[in-house]
Design a protein around this motif. Structure first.
Motif, PDB file in Angstrom:
ATOM      1  N   GLY A 131      79.697 -33.430 125.576  1.00  0.00           N
ATOM      2  CA  GLY A 131      79.143 -32.153 126.373  1.00  0.00           C
ATOM      3  C   GLY A 131      78.004 -32.619 127.259  1.00  0.00           C
ATOM      4  N   ASP A 132      77.536 -33.972 126.844  1.00  0.00           N
ATOM      5  CA  ASP A 132      76.497 -34.579 127.636  1.00  0.00           C
ATOM      6  C   ASP A 132      76.368 -36.107 127.860  1.00  0.00           C
ATOM      7  OD1 ASP A 132      74.525 -35.621 125.735  1.00  0.00           O
ATOM      8  OD2 ASP A 132      75.000 -33.729 124.834  1.00  0.00           O
ATOM      9  N   VAL A 133      75.714 -36.703 128.770  1.00  0.00           N
ATOM     10  CA  VAL A 133      75.688 -38.014 128.891  1.00  0.00           C
ATOM     11  C   VAL A 133      75.031 -38.815 128.043  1.00  0.00           C
ATOM     12  CG1 VAL A 133      74.990 -39.656 130.540  1.00  0.00           C
ATOM     13  CG2 VAL A 133      76.058 -37.609 131.587  1.00  0.00           C
ATOM     14  N   VAL A 134      73.841 -38.109 127.451  1.00  0.00           N
ATOM     15  CA  VAL A 134      73.082 -38.869 126.414  1.00  0.00           C
ATOM     16  C   VAL A 134      73.642 -39.269 125.284  1.00  0.00           C
ATOM     17  CG1 VAL A 134      70.663 -38.951 125.732  1.00  0.00           C
ATOM     18  CG2 VAL A 134      71.269 -37.698 127.817  1.00  0.00           C
ATOM     19  N   GLY A 167      73.662 -64.759 107.929  1.00  0.00           N
ATOM     20  CA  GLY A 167      74.195 -63.466 107.874  1.00  0.00           C
ATOM     21  C   GLY A 167      73.554 -62.383 107.307  1.00  0.00           C
ATOM     22  N   VAL A 168      72.982 -62.838 105.903  1.00  0.00           N
ATOM     23  CA  VAL A 168      72.186 -61.771 105.062  1.00  0.00           C
ATOM     24  C   VAL A 168      70.838 -61.213 106.202  1.00  0.00           C
ATOM     25  CG1 VAL A 168      70.699 -61.240 103.276  1.00  0.00           C
ATOM     26  CG2 VAL A 168      72.688 -63.064 102.932  1.00  0.00           C
ATOM     27  N   GLN A 222      77.294 -51.256 138.737  1.00  0.00           N
ATOM     28  CA  GLN A 222      78.044 -52.616 138.341  1.00  0.00           C
ATOM     29  C   GLN A 222      77.795 -53.668 139.570  1.00  0.00           C
ATOM     30  OE1 GLN A 222      79.992 -52.701 135.779  1.00  0.00           O
ATOM     31  NE2 GLN A 222      79.475 -50.610 135.191  1.00  0.00           N
ATOM     32  N   GLY A 230      78.189 -66.212 107.504  1.00  0.00           N
ATOM     33  CA  GLY A 230      77.670 -64.931 107.251  1.00  0.00           C
ATOM     34  C   GLY A 230      78.831 -64.046 107.217  1.00  0.00           C
ATOM     35  N   PRO A 231      78.504 -62.737 106.971  1.00  0.00           N
ATOM     36  CA  PRO A 231      79.428 -61.861 106.825  1.00  0.00           C
ATOM     37  C   PRO A 231      79.808 -61.238 108.381  1.00  0.00           C
ATOM     38  CG  PRO A 231      77.444 -60.783 106.252  1.00  0.00           C
ATOM     39  CD  PRO A 231      77.171 -62.300 106.456  1.00  0.00           C
ATOM     40  N   PHE A 237      76.546 -38.456 139.124  1.00  0.00           N
ATOM     41  CA  PHE A 237      76.754 -39.397 137.867  1.00  0.00           C
ATOM     42  C   PHE A 237      77.742 -40.631 138.201  1.00  0.00           C
ATOM     43  CE2 PHE A 237      77.805 -40.626 133.569  1.00  0.00           C
ATOM     44  CZ  PHE A 237      76.615 -41.022 132.975  1.00  0.00           C
ATOM     45  N   PHE A 280      74.551 -43.808 118.323  1.00  0.00           N
ATOM     46  CA  PHE A 280      75.134 -44.476 117.475  1.00  0.00           C
ATOM     47  C   PHE A 280      76.560 -43.967 117.263  1.00  0.00           C
ATOM     48  CE2 PHE A 280      75.840 -45.968 113.229  1.00  0.00           C
ATOM     49  CZ  PHE A 280      75.883 -47.414 113.393  1.00  0.00           C
ATOM     50  N   VAL A 288      69.453 -49.240 111.658  1.00  0.00           N
ATOM     51  CA  VAL A 288      70.030 -47.849 111.495  1.00  0.00           C
ATOM     52  C   VAL A 288      69.169 -46.951 110.728  1.00  0.00           C
ATOM     53  CG1 VAL A 288      72.235 -46.661 110.353  1.00  0.00           C
ATOM     54  CG2 VAL A 288      72.526 -48.889 111.764  1.00  0.00           C
ATOM     55  N   PHE A 305      81.778 -60.234 141.864  1.00  0.00           N
ATOM     56  CA  PHE A 305      81.584 -60.385 140.546  1.00  0.00           C
ATOM     57  C   PHE A 305      81.625 -61.820 139.877  1.00  0.00           C
ATOM     58  CE2 PHE A 305      83.363 -56.022 140.101  1.00  0.00           C
ATOM     59  CZ  PHE A 305      82.797 -55.575 139.012  1.00  0.00           C
ATOM     60  N   GLU A 319      72.510 -29.194 131.555  1.00  0.00           N
ATOM     61  CA  GLU A 319      73.353 -28.846 130.441  1.00  0.00           C
ATOM     62  C   GLU A 319      74.163 -30.287 130.547  1.00  0.00           C
ATOM     63  OE1 GLU A 319      76.822 -26.005 129.881  1.00  0.00           O
ATOM     64  OE2 GLU A 319      74.956 -25.019 129.454  1.00  0.00           O
ATOM     65  N   LEU A 320      74.589 -30.998 131.545  1.00  0.00           N
ATOM     66  CA  LEU A 320      75.493 -32.145 131.363  1.00  0.00           C
ATOM     67  C   LEU A 320      74.625 -33.378 131.005  1.00  0.00           C
ATOM     68  CD1 LEU A 320      77.658 -32.408 134.340  1.00  0.00           C
ATOM     69  CD2 LEU A 320      78.173 -32.225 131.997  1.00  0.00           C
ATOM     70  N   LEU A 321      73.222 -33.260 131.545  1.00  0.00           N
ATOM     71  CA  LEU A 321      72.254 -34.284 131.101  1.00  0.00           C
ATOM     72  C   LEU A 321      71.523 -34.041 129.716  1.00  0.00           C
ATOM     73  CD1 LEU A 321      71.240 -35.289 134.704  1.00  0.00           C
ATOM     74  CD2 LEU A 321      73.008 -36.024 133.439  1.00  0.00           C
ATOM     75  N   ASP A 322      71.864 -32.886 129.168  1.00  0.00           N
ATOM     76  CA  ASP A 322      71.106 -32.609 127.691  1.00  0.00           C
ATOM     77  C   ASP A 322      69.785 -32.802 127.766  1.00  0.00           C
ATOM     78  OD1 ASP A 322      71.418 -31.949 125.038  1.00  0.00           O
ATOM     79  OD2 ASP A 322      71.355 -33.872 124.545  1.00  0.00           O
ATOM     80  N   LEU A 326      81.021 -35.771 112.085  1.00  0.00           N
ATOM     81  CA  LEU A 326      81.396 -37.365 112.180  1.00  0.00           C
ATOM     82  C   LEU A 326      82.792 -37.428 111.026  1.00  0.00           C
ATOM     83  CD1 LEU A 326      80.087 -39.622 114.025  1.00  0.00           C
ATOM     84  CD2 LEU A 326      79.053 -40.512 111.672  1.00  0.00           C
ATOM     85  N   LEU A 339      85.740 -31.906 114.209  1.00  0.00           N
ATOM     86  CA  LEU A 339      86.513 -30.427 114.327  1.00  0.00           C
ATOM     87  C   LEU A 339      85.514 -29.677 113.331  1.00  0.00           C
ATOM     88  CD1 LEU A 339      90.013 -31.495 113.069  1.00  0.00           C
ATOM     89  CD2 LEU A 339      89.435 -30.416 115.286  1.00  0.00           C
ATOM     90  N   LEU A 378      72.154 -58.677 108.568  1.00  0.00           N
ATOM     91  CA  LEU A 378      72.821 -57.495 108.051  1.00  0.00           C
ATOM     92  C   LEU A 378      71.651 -56.601 107.588  1.00  0.00           C
ATOM     93  CD1 LEU A 378      75.588 -56.351 106.931  1.00  0.00           C
ATOM     94  CD2 LEU A 378      74.714 -56.902 104.941  1.00  0.00           C
TER      95      LEU A 378
END
Lengths: 394, 362
Positions: free
Chosen positions: B273-276, A271-272, A122, B337-338, A114, B281, A282, B151, A386-389, A336, A341, A275
């Motif tokens: 625990g994982d890459v994804v 801006g509105v 890069q 804007g904000p 990985f 978010f 989201v 680069f 497991e690592l790559l879920d 979150l 925790l 937003l």
């Protein structure tokens, strides 16, 4: 004492009524029958506690951090052992026993690959390397899944017998290769079919001792689950999206903008609008997550309710998929807000809800299963998945 | 029972525990008694059967809180018991599970758990604040200059392809003036880099470009836009900006940023625990904040370089302060804007920092 393990395992490729007539003296079909055998229901119970697991989790996390990740496989195995050890069925618990040293080697291989892939992205000169690694991963993915399931099964013990997984590599390439490709090419239309193929591959190739699993499920319910997920996404999207757009238009009109000659360029940079787009984005991600969680939980419930073992044992899950979605979402919020925790508490809470509603119904005593020799297993698939879920559904 | 081992030596050091035995061939549980005596491990089933093993033939899993202990034997059979006290005594006597037994003791108390929270938090904080930047700096310092040149080339290519920059509209005489100022700065800074100043139009499409801006690429390519030149009220201001950019080059901030991003993604992978999950978010916000912190540190360091140059040449850092303030005013006025990720306090702190450096030089 009857031997519940069929001498010749039923062919997993042929779906159909479970082979139940193999045991002498037990006529009829399970569970309803004229000469109904005694069906015993064994509830599954979970005795883990959040406080106890928190201490285990944080001590092992600290050791992983202090040892720069070397201890990570030991921590992972210990965390999992706690959950297995506190899962009880008919007075006996499960046991997970993976070799952390083996896992560590595989983690290092996967981690190095990985890292190489990320670094080579890069630069233009080494870009081909990351492409090559991605291609190799895509080609090996079904094989890794099969390896991972083999590893998980063979390291799980209950009542002194090991689980095993003997799915063929070819079967993995059908269920996880061809089916996924078909799902992609069909624009998602074949996705529920792919889930069906994958679950059937998982259950039909799982063995407890010498008793083989059998998936009695069908494709159609998978499509129903998917439709409910899509319905949720579309319905909630409309419910939230239409009033939002109306509000935006009303706000613009109220500010004296003329809708006919609206300057979209200005609107886009204002801006509105930015937003608005961000919030909508989201919300869309959150809705998508909720829909996926529902699909996962509903599929898991369906698979568990349609899985049987050796023709004498059926699993039953009573959990409500919507409740699982709520638990997952509120768990995420708690994690979150507590900077992670709350993770042990969240894991225990989710696990307890899933397991407390689970039971096993059997027409034979659970101590009548016969063992079978297990083969060697590699931890590489386990580490990669497991690592790559990679979600295996269980 | 038949005395295979002579007289039953359930002597003073003998331990026994009640539990269940599985023969490994079937799932049937047999109530059994475990007898531990010196090097001998015996499992007694009822009054008839007894299995014998030597201690070194027994595999004993490390203890987990609230989980019954299990001993497994070479023929696939096993014995499980809730009697942790007896097993622990035997474990200690035979030196088994020393490390994981220690882990088990740490897991037992809330004091060590709280300590573990503190240790984890401190190590993570230290790694993110000091460890990753230091490692990235080291890695950037030893990266061959040939890589740096790649680069520069690739980044310029991207900027031109996306129509973010175009050839400058400045007169040849003006360009020559600025090039001469840049030669002064780059000669002062030194190093194995191929310094060159590219004057470019930052708004080739009339808008939506990078506007008044200047940036440095790892191998010494500094790009300054016509819009920034127009914004400056003296060449000293522009020289200050060039010195700041050259500071980015000599400290290899561009490359360090790449390594820092890689290190952060590894940390996120280890934590979640994982890459994804690293791409989700929830992880994106803290990562963005940490990276913002890294880039503020880099700006401060480059400002220090610029201040050193300016104090040497002009005995003041005021021109750089002035153009920073003007850039800030211009950005604040045009956007409207904000601005969620405002750089406002950042700029004020930078101007204050430059003022302090000047005061310190007096």
């Amino acid at each position: 004492m009857t031997d519940p393990a069929p001498p010749a395992a039923p062919d997993p490729a042929v779906p159909g009524p479970p082979d139940l007539g193999h045991t002498a003296g037990q006529a009829g079909s399970f569970p309803t029958s004229a000469l109904s055998p005694v069906v015993t229901t064994y509830p599954v119970s979970f005795t883990g506690s959040a406080g106890e697991y928190f201490r285990l989790w944080i001590v092992n996390a600290a050791l992983s951090v202090v040892t720069l990740g070397i201890y990570l496989p030991w921590a992972r195995v210990r965390n999992r052992q706690y959950f297995y050890g506190h899962t009880w069925l008919d007075g006996h618990n499960f046991e997970y026993r993976a070799n952390p040293l083996k896992l560590l080697r595989s983690y290092l291989v996967v981690g190095a690959l990985f890292g190489a892939s990320t670094l080579s992205q890069q630069s233009e000169r080494w870009g081909w390397l990351s492409l090559l690694l991605a291609l190799a991963f895509a080609l090996l993915y079904p094989w890794l899944v099969a390896q991972s399931m083999r590893f998980q099964a063979v390291n799980t013990t209950h009542r002194g017998l090991r689980f095993r997984f003997d799915g063929s590599v070819k079967g993995a390439y059908v269920a996880y290769g061809a089916a996924n490709v078909a799902a992609t090419l069909s624009g998602g239309l074949a996705l529920p079919w792919a889930w069906f193929m994958q679950r059937r591959y998982q259950v039909n190739n799982l063995l407890y001792g010498s008793a083989r699993g059998n998936f009695r499920g069908d494709v159609a319910p998978m499509y129903l689950i998917a439709l409910r997920g899509v319905g949720l996404l579309v319905g909630a999207g409309l419910l939230l999206g239409v009033p939002a757009v109306v509000a935006l238009v009303a706000w613009l009109a109220g500010n004296g903008s003329d809708l006919d000659s609206m300057d979209w360029e200005i609107l886009a940079t204002s801006g509105v609008a930015l937003l608005f787009v961000a919030v909508a984005y989201v919300i869309l991600i959150a809705l998508n997550g909720v829909a996926w969680q529902y699909v996962r939980a509903a599929t898991m419930r369906y698979v568990l309710n349609n899985a049987e073992l050796g023709g004498v044992v059926r699993v039953g899950a009573a959990f409500n998929p919507w409740r699982v979605v709520w638990i997952t979402v509120s768990n995420g919020a708690a994690q979150l807000l507590t900077l992670g925790l709350a993770t042990p508490w969240a894991d225990i809470r989710r696990n307890r809800y899933l397991l407390e509603g689970m039971s096993v119904r059997a027409i034979a005593s659970l101590d009548g299963f016969a063992g079978a020799p297990g083969g060697p297993e590699s931890a590489l698939g386990e580490a990669a998945t497991e690592l790559l879920d990679i979600g295996l559904g269980f | 029972m038949p005395g295979l081992n002579g007289p039953d030596q359930a002597a003073t050091d003998g331990l026994s525990a009640q539990g269940v035995f599985f023969d490994g061939r079937s799932s049937r549980d047999h109530p059994a008694t475990l007898l531990l005596d010196g090097d001998q491990v015996r499992v007694r089933l009822g009054a008839q059967t007894e299995h014998h093993w030597r201690a070194d033939q027994v595999t004993l899993e490390a203890a987990l809180p609230g989980v019954r202990r299990s001993l497994s034997f070479p023929d696939g059979s096993r014995f499980e018991t809730p009697d942790d006290v007896v097993i622990r005594a035997w474990e200690r006597r035979h030196g088994r599970n020393r490390l994981l037994g220690g882990v088990r003791r740490l897991e037992g108390s809330w004091g060590t758990a709280l300590g573990a929270v503190a240790v984890t938090g401190a190590v993570l904080w230290g790694t993110v604040t000091f460890g990753i930047p230091a490692l990235a700096r080291q890695a950037a310092a030893v990266t061959p200059v040939g890589v740096l040149a790649t680069f520069d080339r690739e980044t310029l290519q991207v900027l031109e392809d996306q129509n973010l920059i175009a050839p400058s509209g400045l007169s040849a005489a003006r360009q020559a003036q600025l090039q001469s100022a840049f030669r002064d700065v780059s000669g002062w800074a030194g190093g194995p880099y191929r310094y060159r100043l590219l004057l470019r139009d930052g708004e080739p499409a009339g808008g939506g470009g990078m506007g008044a801006n200047a940036f440095a690429l790892p191998n010494g390519t500094v790009v300054m836009t016509d819009q920034l030149v127009a914004l400056a009220s003296s060449d000293r201001e522009l020289t200050g900006v060039l010195a700041h950019e050259v500071g980015h080059v000599t400290h290899r901030h561009g490359l360090a940023g790449v390594y820092q991003a890689l290190g952060l993604s590894l940390i996120v992978t280890a934590l979640t625990g994982d890459v994804v999950s690293g791409a989700t978010f929830a992880a994106a916000v803290p990562v963005a904040l940490v990276q913002g912190g890294y880039s503020r540190a880099a700006e401060t360091q480059s400002d220090t370089v610029a201040a050193r140059f300016m104090l040497e040449r002009y005995r003041t850092t005021r021109p750089l302060q002035a153009i920073l303030a003007r850039l800030e005013a211009q950005e604040g006025g045009a956007g409207g804007g904000p601005d969620l990720l405002s750089t406002h306090p950042g700029t004020e702190a930078r101007i204050e920092h430059l003022r302090q450096l000047e005061d310190a030089a007096r």
